[in-house]
Each structure stands twice: as structure tokens, then as C-alpha cells.
Design an enzyme around this catalytic site. Structure first.
Site, short mmCIF file in Angstrom:
data_model
loop_
_atom_site.label_atom_id
_atom_site.label_comp_id
_atom_site.label_asym_id
_atom_site.label_seq_id
_atom_site.Cartn_x
_atom_site.Cartn_y
_atom_site.Cartn_z
N ASN A 41 0.83 -1.20 0.00
CA ASN A 41 0.00 0.00 0.00
C ASN A 41 0.87 1.25 0.00
O ASN A 41 1.96 1.29 0.59
CB ASN A 41 -1.01 0.00 1.15
CG ASN A 41 -0.41 -0.22 2.52
OD1 ASN A 41 0.62 -0.85 2.67
ND2 ASN A 41 -1.08 0.30 3.53
N GLU A 43 0.22 5.21 0.66
CA GLU A 43 -0.76 6.22 1.12
C GLU A 43 -0.38 7.61 0.63
O GLU A 43 0.71 7.83 0.07
CB GLU A 43 -0.85 6.16 2.64
CG GLU A 43 -1.37 4.80 3.11
CD GLU A 43 -1.61 4.71 4.60
OE1 GLU A 43 -1.15 5.59 5.37
OE2 GLU A 43 -2.28 3.74 5.01
N CYS A 52 -4.02 0.58 -2.78
CA CYS A 52 -3.96 -0.65 -1.99
C CYS A 52 -2.88 -1.59 -2.54
O CYS A 52 -2.53 -1.54 -3.73
CB CYS A 52 -5.28 -1.40 -2.04
SG CYS A 52 -6.62 -0.62 -1.12
N GLU A 54 -3.03 -4.84 -3.09
CA GLU A 54 -3.50 -5.83 -4.06
C GLU A 54 -3.58 -5.23 -5.46
O GLU A 54 -3.17 -5.87 -6.45
CB GLU A 54 -4.89 -6.36 -3.66
CG GLU A 54 -4.92 -7.06 -2.32
CD GLU A 54 -5.21 -6.14 -1.15
OE1 GLU A 54 -4.82 -4.94 -1.21
OE2 GLU A 54 -5.81 -6.61 -0.17
N CYS A 83 -10.14 -5.27 0.51
CA CYS A 83 -11.31 -4.38 0.49
C CYS A 83 -12.16 -4.68 -0.76
O CYS A 83 -11.73 -5.39 -1.68
CB CYS A 83 -10.88 -2.92 0.51
SG CYS A 83 -10.16 -2.35 -1.05
N CYS A 86 -10.60 -3.88 -4.17
CA CYS A 86 -9.57 -4.85 -4.58
C CYS A 86 -10.20 -6.18 -4.99
O CYS A 86 -9.73 -6.83 -5.92
CB CYS A 86 -8.56 -5.05 -3.46
SG CYS A 86 -7.48 -3.60 -3.27
N1 THU Z 1 -5.38 -1.42 2.25
C1 THU Z 1 -4.82 -2.24 1.32
O1 THU Z 1 -3.66 -2.07 0.93
N2 THU Z 1 -5.58 -3.24 0.82
C2 THU Z 1 -6.88 -3.47 1.16
O2 THU Z 1 -7.52 -4.34 0.60
C3 THU Z 1 -7.51 -2.67 2.20
C4 THU Z 1 -6.71 -1.57 2.76
C5 THU Z 1 -4.57 -0.31 2.80
C6 THU Z 1 -5.08 1.04 2.45
C7 THU Z 1 -4.51 1.87 3.57
O3 THU Z 1 -3.20 2.25 3.24
C8 THU Z 1 -4.45 0.91 4.74
O4 THU Z 1 -4.57 -0.38 4.20
C9 THU Z 1 -5.52 1.13 5.78
O5 THU Z 1 -6.77 1.15 5.23
#
Ligand code: THU
Length: 130
Positions: A41, A43, A52, A54, A83, A86
Site C-alpha cells: 500500500n 498512502e 492498496c 493488491e 477491500c 480490490c
Molecule cells: N489497504 C490495502 O492495501 N488493501 C486493502 O484491501 C484494504 C486496505 C490499505 C489502504 C490503507 O493504506 C491501509 O490499508 C488502511 O486502510
């Protein structure tokens, strides 16, 4: 589970950029070409721009010329599942979603396994692909 995937997801998770949530995610995808693609991930101060892990791994796979997934491993602190965005994105590259295992691991290596079809049972679909 392909053991290469767990190690790859763990390793790439170390590169996660998550200063806002402090929730680091590493993902590894086994492509139909037998290669392993990874993502973490990333941000942003404008939170909604976050990428994300994935979908980041998926982008790596497609950029390398592979358009089908076989298996996915996601590593987080608590073994969280992908999520909704994804899940739908993974489906795009899964011709038979019930054949694709999504394995969610926590930091201790405990895993939960799901078929992609059960994680996203009623996805958006259309027949407009050209
Ligand atoms: N996140 C992912 O990388 N993948 C997911 O399927 C859900 C959330 C990340 C996004 C953010 O940087 C952190 O997890 C918290 O939500």
C-alpha cells in the site's frame, strides 16, 4: 499455498508507505505465467489517493504482460481480507473466480483461505468488453 507467495508478500510489506494508517499491507499474486508479482500500500496526505497493495500487485502483473491470476496472498498485522475495490479488481483477471485462492496471513503466519468467488459473490458485471 505457493510458499513463494507468502515470503514475497511479507518482504514487499516492509516497503509499504503507510504513515497515516500505520497499517502495512503486502500482496503477492501468482500469475498464470508462473511468475510472482508484488505490491504494497502507498498512502497519500490526500487520503483518498491511497493505493492498496493488491491493486498495486495487479498493476505490476498487467504491466509485465500477464492478464490472469492463479493465487493471491495478502499479509497484514491481523490477517485482514482485501477491500471491496480490490476484490472487484482481482475478479477482472480471474476467468474462474472459484479456482482462485486468496490467502490472508497475519504477522504470525496464521492464514485464512477464501475462494475469490466467496469474497465477491455478486460482483458488478457487464458484457461491454471490446
Ligand atoms: N489497504 C490495502 O492495501 N488493501 C486493502 O484491501 C484494504 C486496505 C490499505 C489502504 C490503507 O493504506 C491501509 O490499508 C488502511 O486502510
Amino acid at each position: 499455498m505457493d510458499e513463494r507467495l507468502l515470503k514475497a508478500a511479507r518482504d514487499v510489506r516492509a516497503n509499504a508507505y503507510a504513515p497515516y494508517s500505520v497499517y502495512r499491507v503486502g500482496a503477492a499474486i501468482l500469475g498464470a505465467d508462473g511468475k510472482v508479482y508484488t505490491g504494497c500500500n502507498v498512502e497519500n496526505v490526500s487520503y483518498g489517493l491511497t493505493m492498496c497493495a493488491e491493486r498495486s500487485a495487479l498493476a505490476q502483473m498487467v504491466a509485465a504482460g500477464c492478464q490472469e491470476i492463479q493465487e493471491v496472498v495478502v499479509v497484514t498485522a491481523d490477517g485482514g481480507t482485501p477491500c471491496g475495490m480490490c476484490r472487484q479488481s482481482l475478479l477482472e483477471f480471474a476467468p474462474v473466480p472459484s479456482n482462485v485462492w486468496v490467502i490472508c496471513a497475519n504477522e504470525d503466519g496464521d492464514t485464512d483461505s477464501y475462494r475469490l468467488s466467496e469474497l465477491c459473490p455478486a460482483p458488478f458485471q457487464s458484457d461491454i468488453k471490446k
